[in-house]
Design a protein around this motif. Structure first.
Motif, PDB file in Angstrom:
ATOM      1  N   GLY A  72     -12.394   9.632   5.577  1.00 35.10           N
ATOM      2  CA  GLY A  72     -12.017  10.966   5.111  1.00 35.10           C
ATOM      3  C   GLY A  72     -12.230  11.099   3.614  1.00 35.10           C
ATOM      4  O   GLY A  72     -13.077  10.424   3.023  1.00 35.10           O
ATOM      5  N   LYS A  73     -11.416  11.979   3.023  1.00 33.00           N
ATOM      6  CA  LYS A  73     -11.605  12.328   1.603  1.00 33.00           C
ATOM      7  C   LYS A  73     -11.494  11.108   0.690  1.00 33.00           C
ATOM      8  O   LYS A  73     -12.301  10.916  -0.212  1.00 33.00           O
ATOM      9  CB  LYS A  73     -10.551  13.377   1.193  1.00 33.00           C
ATOM     10  N   ILE A  74     -10.458  10.299   0.930  1.00 30.89           N
ATOM     11  CA  ILE A  74     -10.216   9.161   0.029  1.00 30.89           C
ATOM     12  C   ILE A  74     -11.309   8.112   0.172  1.00 30.89           C
ATOM     13  O   ILE A  74     -11.922   7.670  -0.804  1.00 30.89           O
ATOM     14  CB  ILE A  74      -8.823   8.540   0.310  1.00 30.89           C
ATOM     15  N   ASP A  89     -14.610   5.594  12.522  1.00 31.32           N
ATOM     16  CA  ASP A  89     -13.830   6.839  12.482  1.00 31.32           C
ATOM     17  C   ASP A  89     -13.975   7.499  13.841  1.00 31.32           C
ATOM     18  O   ASP A  89     -15.048   7.424  14.451  1.00 31.32           O
ATOM     19  CB  ASP A  89     -14.370   7.762  11.365  1.00 31.32           C
ATOM     20  N   TYR A 143      -4.668  15.926  -3.156  1.00 27.36           N
ATOM     21  CA  TYR A 143      -4.211  16.223  -4.524  1.00 27.36           C
ATOM     22  C   TYR A 143      -5.053  15.466  -5.515  1.00 27.36           C
ATOM     23  O   TYR A 143      -5.367  15.941  -6.572  1.00 27.36           O
ATOM     24  CB  TYR A 143      -2.737  15.934  -4.724  1.00 27.36           C
ATOM     25  N   ASP A 187      -0.305  -1.216  -0.642  1.00 26.96           N
ATOM     26  CA  ASP A 187       0.400  -0.183  -1.404  1.00 26.96           C
ATOM     27  C   ASP A 187       1.488   0.450  -0.547  1.00 26.96           C
ATOM     28  O   ASP A 187       2.289   1.239  -1.032  1.00 26.96           O
ATOM     29  CB  ASP A 187      -0.598   0.894  -1.863  1.00 26.96           C
ATOM     30  N   THR A 227      -3.892   1.142   1.721  1.00 29.16           N
ATOM     31  CA  THR A 227      -3.285   2.209   0.909  1.00 29.16           C
ATOM     32  C   THR A 227      -3.051   3.433   1.802  1.00 29.16           C
ATOM     33  O   THR A 227      -2.897   4.544   1.309  1.00 29.16           O
ATOM     34  CB  THR A 227      -4.180   2.604  -0.299  1.00 29.16           C
TER      35      THR A 227
HETATM   36  P1  NAD Z   1      -8.429  12.540   5.623  1.00 27.75           P
HETATM   37  O1  NAD Z   1      -7.710  13.389   6.628  1.00 27.75           O
HETATM   38  O2  NAD Z   1      -9.383  13.190   4.698  1.00 27.75           O
HETATM   39  O3  NAD Z   1      -9.211  11.372   6.391  1.00 27.75           O
HETATM   40  C1  NAD Z   1      -8.652  10.646   7.440  1.00 27.75           C
HETATM   41  C2  NAD Z   1      -9.812  10.150   8.307  1.00 27.75           C
HETATM   42  O4  NAD Z   1      -9.259   9.311   9.316  1.00 27.75           O
HETATM   43  C3  NAD Z   1     -10.557  11.291   9.017  1.00 27.75           C
HETATM   44  O5  NAD Z   1     -11.951  11.153   8.818  1.00 27.75           O
HETATM   45  C4  NAD Z   1     -10.173  11.110  10.476  1.00 27.75           C
HETATM   46  O6  NAD Z   1     -11.200  11.497  11.383  1.00 27.75           O
HETATM   47  C5  NAD Z   1      -9.936   9.612  10.524  1.00 27.75           C
HETATM   48  N1  NAD Z   1      -9.145   9.194  11.678  1.00 27.75           N
HETATM   49  C6  NAD Z   1      -8.174   9.873  12.336  1.00 27.75           C
HETATM   50  N2  NAD Z   1      -7.715   9.149  13.371  1.00 27.75           N
HETATM   51  C7  NAD Z   1      -8.428   7.994  13.368  1.00 27.75           C
HETATM   52  C8  NAD Z   1      -8.429   6.855  14.196  1.00 27.75           C
HETATM   53  N3  NAD Z   1      -7.614   6.772  15.252  1.00 27.75           N
HETATM   54  N4  NAD Z   1      -9.267   5.850  13.895  1.00 27.75           N
HETATM   55  C9  NAD Z   1     -10.116   5.942  12.832  1.00 27.75           C
HETATM   56  N5  NAD Z   1     -10.167   7.010  12.018  1.00 27.75           N
HETATM   57  C10 NAD Z   1      -9.330   8.023  12.286  1.00 27.75           C
HETATM   58  O7  NAD Z   1      -7.288  11.763   4.848  1.00 27.75           O
HETATM   59  P2  NAD Z   1      -7.336  11.166   3.375  1.00 27.75           P
HETATM   60  O8  NAD Z   1      -6.967  12.223   2.393  1.00 27.75           O
HETATM   61  O9  NAD Z   1      -8.588  10.391   3.173  1.00 27.75           O
HETATM   62  O10 NAD Z   1      -6.078  10.162   3.460  1.00 27.75           O
HETATM   63  C11 NAD Z   1      -6.065   9.072   4.367  1.00 27.75           C
HETATM   64  C12 NAD Z   1      -4.646   8.536   4.486  1.00 27.75           C
HETATM   65  O11 NAD Z   1      -4.265   7.961   3.237  1.00 27.75           O
HETATM   66  C13 NAD Z   1      -3.576   9.612   4.746  1.00 27.75           C
HETATM   67  O12 NAD Z   1      -3.423   9.852   6.141  1.00 27.75           O
HETATM   68  C14 NAD Z   1      -2.330   9.012   4.160  1.00 27.75           C
HETATM   69  O13 NAD Z   1      -1.586   8.329   5.161  1.00 27.75           O
HETATM   70  C15 NAD Z   1      -2.850   7.995   3.147  1.00 27.75           C
HETATM   71  N6  NAD Z   1      -2.497   8.340   1.758  1.00 27.75           N
HETATM   72  C16 NAD Z   1      -1.879   7.397   1.002  1.00 27.75           C
HETATM   73  C17 NAD Z   1      -1.560   7.669  -0.323  1.00 27.75           C
HETATM   74  C18 NAD Z   1      -0.900   6.639  -1.204  1.00 27.75           C
HETATM   75  O14 NAD Z   1      -0.404   6.988  -2.288  1.00 27.75           O
HETATM   76  N7  NAD Z   1      -0.914   5.367  -0.835  1.00 27.75           N
HETATM   77  C19 NAD Z   1      -1.850   8.927  -0.852  1.00 27.75           C
HETATM   78  C20 NAD Z   1      -2.502   9.855  -0.059  1.00 27.75           C
HETATM   79  C21 NAD Z   1      -2.820   9.561   1.260  1.00 27.75           C
END
Ligand code: NAD
Length: 332
Positions: free
Chosen positions: A154-156, A175, A101, A260, A234
């Motif tokens: 990942g994205k964040i 990763d 988002y 967070d 976070t």
């Molecule tokens: P994403 O799916 O784009 O990226 C996650 C990454 O983690 C991927 O590259 C994946 O390959 C990797 N991954 C999966 N399993 C793994 C492991 N065992 N070891 C290492 N890496 C691994 O997700 P995103 O959008 O970047 O978000 C990441 C996390 O942030 C979400 O899963 C969510 O829990 C958290 N989040 C928190 C907030 C907040 O407000 N604090 C908001 C959004 C998301």
């Protein structure tokens, strides 16, 4: 007849953004304040869809009740889905989420935690308002030239990494699905977790919470880290064993922590509990450290993210009604 959606765990800001976007969709929405669990799942009777957030408990028992009550789709208004039993929902009830988002919102908040902990602007804010202009205790370090260890790219974290690189930090990352093209472009070194722990000055968690990542930060991993390391989470609370984190802070192995999320956050986060005595001793201990900043799962909380969450959530439900491919479906 209108499609009926029961929202759980809503706050005034959720209702404002969903009501605004719903003008386009025209769903019949009912907002409930509590987060979904076995005690209030009865409220879902007569609803076609439910919309839940990070602290809902959609375990097998709750899913059985949802199915009995005729609910056809669970729409998560968040990215993480660790709170839904996907084995229990399989072939019985659809699960959709909002995969992205505003990765910028979370990446920027992560950076805010790093910068605040390092330069202690939260302390300076209080000090100067009270006429205290002393610098004792406020010394930070140049982030330029330091090493950030990023778990999950990942994205964040890709946004965070680009910012950190532009600030002159070296980035090492771990990763299970490395993106080598990204790594090459931004000069990120993928490494083992052990190498990351041994070399990072700041460790930031951005992987999802899974069986593999639960308590990835524990007594053993903390022991492998540099003395004085800063840890930022976070991601999800259960990525860190809080007891081990507290021990690490007490022994000064961990120099600072920015959280967070917290593994037992559902009792406190998103709520005003300021008129109650805190009965969570672990959270109370965390809050007593002057080198810990806890924010209440607010990393996502920007205007842009709230708009996108409402838009994608309602579109996910509309796509289900229209029998379109569910691009944001979550399955096992
Ligand atoms: P994403 O799916 O784009 O990226 C996650 C990454 O983690 C991927 O590259 C994946 O390959 C990797 N991954 C999966 N399993 C793994 C492991 N065992 N070891 C290492 N890496 C691994 O997700 P995103 O959008 O970047 O978000 C990441 C996390 O942030 C979400 O899963 C969510 O829990 C958290 N989040 C928190 C907030 C907040 O407000 N604090 C908001 C959004 C998301």
């Amino acid at each position: 007849m209108n499609y009926r959606i029961a929202f759980f765990d809503t706050k005034p800001y959720d209702e404002t953004s969903f009501n605004q976007i719903n003008q386009k969709f025209g769903f019949e929405i009912k907002y409930f304040k509590g987060h979904l669990n076995i005690n209030n799942v009865a409220l879902t009777k007569g609803f076609d869809a439910i919309c839940i957030f990070v602290n809902a408990v959609a375990d097998a028992e709750v899913i059985d009740e949802l199915v009995k009550n005729g609910v056809k789709i669970i729409a998560l208004r968040c990215a993480g889905y660790n709170n839904v039993d996907l084995n229990a929902s399989k072939n019985r009830i659809k699960v959709v989420r909002v995969p992205a988002y505003s990765p910028y919102a979370v990446a920027e908040h992560t950076l805010a935690l790093m910068l605040t902990l390092n330069r202690k602007t939260h302390k300076a804010y209080n000090r100067t308002r009270e006429g205290n202009f002393a610098l004792n205790g406020l010394m930070g370090f140049d982030m330029h030239g330091k090493t950030a260890g990023i778990i999950g790219t990942g994205k964040i974290s890709k946004i965070l990494i680009q910012t950190l690189r532009s600030m002159g930090l070296k980035v090492i990352a771990y990763d299970i699905f490395p993106d080598y093209a990204f790594a090459e472009k931004y000069e990120v070194e993928y490494s083992s977790l052990d190498h990351l722990y041994a070399n990072a000055d700041i460790i930031s968690l951005h992987c999802p919470l899974t069986k593999d990542t639960e308590y990835i930060i524990n007594e053993t991993s903390i022991a492998k880290m540099k003395n004085g390391v800063m840890i930022i989470n976070t991601g999800r609370g259960k990525l860190i064993n809080t007891h081990a984190l507290i021990q690490g802070l007490k022994s000064k192995k961990i120099g600072a922590a920015g959280l967070d999320v917290y593994e037992e956050e559902s009792e406190y986060f998103f709520e005003d509990r300021s008129n109650r005595v805190m009965d969570d001793d672990i959270l109370a201990r965390l809050l007593s450290f002057n080198n810990v900043i806890v924010t209440s799962h607010q990393a996502f909380f920007t205007h842009e993210a709230m708009h996108n969450i409402a838009e994608t959530t309602l579109q996910n439900i509309q796509d289900f009604i229209d029998k379109k491919t569910l691009v944001n479906e979550v399955t096992v």
